[in-house]
Design an enzyme around this catalytic site. Structure first.
Site, mmCIF file in Angstrom:
data_model
loop_
_atom_site.group_PDB
_atom_site.id
_atom_site.type_symbol
_atom_site.label_atom_id
_atom_site.label_comp_id
_atom_site.label_asym_id
_atom_site.label_seq_id
_atom_site.Cartn_x
_atom_site.Cartn_y
_atom_site.Cartn_z
ATOM 1 N N GLU A 1 0.808 -1.213 0.000
ATOM 2 C CA GLU A 1 0.000 0.000 0.000
ATOM 3 C C GLU A 1 0.844 1.266 0.000
ATOM 4 O OE1 GLU A 1 -2.236 -1.436 3.384
ATOM 5 O OE2 GLU A 1 -1.210 0.066 4.585
ATOM 6 N N CYS B 1 3.166 8.345 1.496
ATOM 7 C CA CYS B 1 3.605 7.377 2.496
ATOM 8 C C CYS B 1 3.834 6.063 1.751
ATOM 9 C CB CYS B 1 2.511 7.240 3.553
ATOM 10 S SG CYS B 1 2.868 5.950 4.755
ATOM 11 N N CYS C 1 5.188 -5.797 15.788
ATOM 12 C CA CYS C 1 4.556 -4.914 16.774
ATOM 13 C C CYS C 1 3.093 -5.342 16.921
ATOM 14 C CB CYS C 1 4.658 -3.453 16.344
ATOM 15 S SG CYS C 1 6.363 -2.958 16.069
ATOM 16 N N CYS D 1 0.059 -3.499 15.158
ATOM 17 C CA CYS D 1 0.230 -3.089 13.763
ATOM 18 C C CYS D 1 -0.264 -4.183 12.821
ATOM 19 C CB CYS D 1 1.708 -2.792 13.513
ATOM 20 S SG CYS D 1 2.105 -2.578 11.777
ATOM 21 N N LEU E 1 8.875 4.677 19.319
ATOM 22 C CA LEU E 1 9.310 4.330 20.669
ATOM 23 C C LEU E 1 8.237 3.569 21.448
ATOM 24 C CD1 LEU E 1 12.060 4.840 21.839
ATOM 25 C CD2 LEU E 1 11.212 6.931 22.872
ATOM 26 N N CYS F 1 -1.522 2.067 9.078
ATOM 27 C CA CYS F 1 -0.489 1.135 8.618
ATOM 28 C C CYS F 1 -1.045 -0.282 8.383
ATOM 29 C CB CYS F 1 0.593 1.098 9.689
ATOM 30 S SG CYS F 1 1.969 0.033 9.317
#
Ligand code: SAH
Ligand code: SF4
Length: 358
Positions: free
Chosen positions: A100, A113, A124, A127, A228, A344
C-alpha cells in the site's frame, strides 16, 4: 517474473547512463530518458517523443519480453477518504504481492507514504502489517515505483502541485531493507527526477539500532523517526517485540549518538494506547529518557486492527502537556484517512482477510 536487476526504476542516474553507453548510446541521451521516467513520470517512455537514437534503444530494449523493463505495479484498488484529503492505493507487484501507498494532503501540501517491505518481521502487536508477518523486501524499483505512482495520480488531480514530502511509514521496516531503501531515496531525491528534497524525506524505524548508527556514519541526509511507544523496557517490549533484540537503553544510546554526530533532530513516534503507555507518569519518564536529545514527539492515536484488542487513549492531551512542560515539542499526528483504512497495513488486511472496512 523479470529479474529485478533489469528494472530501470532501480537504477541511479549514473547507472542508467552506463547502461546506455554500454549499448552504444551517447551518454547525454541518459538525461532525456531519466527525465522521461523520473521527472515526467511517464508510464511508457515509448509513448513520448524522444531523440531518434534513444527512441530506437527504448523500442529495442524496454518492455514485455525484452531485456529491460519499468516495473510499474498494477493498481489493485484506490480508495479516497470522505474529506478527499487522503487517497490510498493498493498496488499489486509482479509476483502478486500487494502493498500500500498513500497520498495525503496537509494544507495544500502533498505527502506520500510508501512501503519498504511486503509484510514486516518486527511483529509490533498493534500493527496490521506486523500481524501479517514478513513476506519479502521490496526492490529499489518497487519503492521508486510507488513514488511515481503517486506523482502520476497527483498530476491527474492537481496538475500544478508537486509531491513535496515522503515518509517511509507504509508497510515494513525500512532499516531492515537498508540498501534498497537508501538507493531508492537517492533516486527520488535527484533534483532532475522526482526532486523530493532530502530534508523532506522521513525514514521511520522501529529502532533498528545498527542501521540508525549506519545512517549517521554515512551521513544520510534524511530525517529520522524512531517508533518508541514505551518508556521502560517492560512497557516497550510488550508492544514492540524487536525491543528484545535492541533494548530501550541501547536504542536511546544509539539515538543520543545519532543526534550528537549528525546535529539533527529526531522525531519519536508514540502510538497512544489506553492503559499501556498513556499515563502522565510514562510521559514524565519519557521526558527524562529524551533529555539531551534534540527531539520532537509525534503522538499517534491507535488505529484499530483485527489482531489487537487495545483501545485508543483519551488522555493524549495530558500526555502532550507533560512533555511540553518538560520542554519537549509534542504534536498529534492527524488521524488521517482512518475512514479509508489508511492506518499502517489496514486496507490490505481489510481487503484480504475480509474484514469489514470501517
Ligand atoms: N516500521 C516502521 C515504519 C512503518 S510503521 C516503524 O515502525 O516505525 C509507521 C508508524 O505507524 C509507526 O510509528 C508505527 O508504530 C505506527 N503504527 C503502526 N500500526 C499502528 C496502529 N494500528 N495505530 C497507530 N499507529 C500505528
Ligand atoms: Fe513493522 Fe513498523 Fe508495523 Fe512494527 S509498526 S510491525 S516495525 S511496520
Amino acid at each position: 517474473m523479470s529479474v529485478s536487476g533489469n528494472s530501470l526504476l532501480g537504477l541511479t542516474f549514473a547507472e542508467l547512463e552506463s547502461v546506455l553507453v554500454a549499448d552504444g548510446v551517447l551518454a547525454h541521451h541518459a538525461k532525456q530518458l531519466w527525465s522521461t521516467i523520473h521527472r515526467q513520470a511517464a508510464a511508457d517512455p515509448s509513448s513520448v517523443p524522444l531523440s531518434p537514437p534513444l527512441a530506437k534503444w527504448v523500442a529495442e530494449n524496454i518492455g514485455e519480453g525484452k531485456n529491460r523493463f519499468i516495473d510499474l505495479p498494477e493498481q489493485a484498488e484506490e480508495i479516497h477518504s470522505s474529506d478527499g484529503l487522503t487517497r490510498k492505493y493498493l498496488l499489486r507487484l509482479a509476483d502478486g504481492q500487494v502493498i500500500e501507498t498513500v497520498l495525503m494532503e496537509y494544507g495544500g501540501r502533498f505527502t506520500a507514504c510508501v512501503s519498504s517491505q511486503a509484510g514486516c518481521a518486527m511483529g509490533c502487536v498493534f500493527c496490521a502489517t506486523g500481524q501479517m508477518g514478513f513476506v519479502r523486501h521490496l526492490t529499489v524499483g518497487e519503492i521508486v515505483a510507488q513514488v511515481l505512482h503517486v506523482r502520476r495520480a497527483l498530476a491527474a488531480s492537481h496538475p500544478h502541485r508537486r509531491l513535496r514530502n515522503l515518509v517511509l511509514m507504509g508497510m515494513g521496516e525500512p532499516l531492515h531493507n537498508y540498501d534498497a531503501v537508501m538507493k531508492a531515496m537517492d533516486i527520488v531525491s535527484n533534483p532532475r527526477g522526482c526532486a523530493i528534497g532530502a530534508a523532506h524525506i522521513a525514514i521511520s524505524t522501529v529502532g533498528y539500532v545498527p542501521n540508525i548508527l549506519r545512517m549517521a556514519e554515512e551521513q544520510r541526509p534524511y530525517r529520522l523517526a524512531v517508533s518508541l511507544h514505551g518508556s521502560t523496557e517492560a512497557e516497550r517490549s510488550a508492544l514492540v517485540p524487536a525491543s528484545k533484540k535492541w533494548d530501550l537503553e541501547t536504542l536511546i544510546a544509539a539515538c543520543r549518538s545519532y543526534s550528537r554526530d549528525t546535529g539533527k533532530r529526531i522525531f519519536f513516534e508514540w502510538t497512544l494506547i489506553a492503559g499501556k503507555n498513556d499515563s502522565e507518569e510514562t510521559a514524565r519518564r519519557l521526558a527524562v529518557l529524551l533529555e539531551g536529545i534534540d527531539s520532537h514527539v509525534n503522538l499517534i492515536p491507535l488505529n484499530p486492527t483485527e489482531g489487537y484488542d487495545g483501545h485508543s487513549s483519551s488522555s493524549g492531551r495530558a500526555f502532550q502537556e507533560t512533555l511540553r512542560q518538560a520542554g519537549i515539542p509534542c504534536t498529534f499526528r492527524q488521524r488521517r484517512g482512518i475512514d479509508v483504512a489508511a492506518g499502517c497495513g489496514m486496507l490490505k488486511a481489510a481487503k484480504f482477510h475480509n474484514i469489514a472496512k470501517p
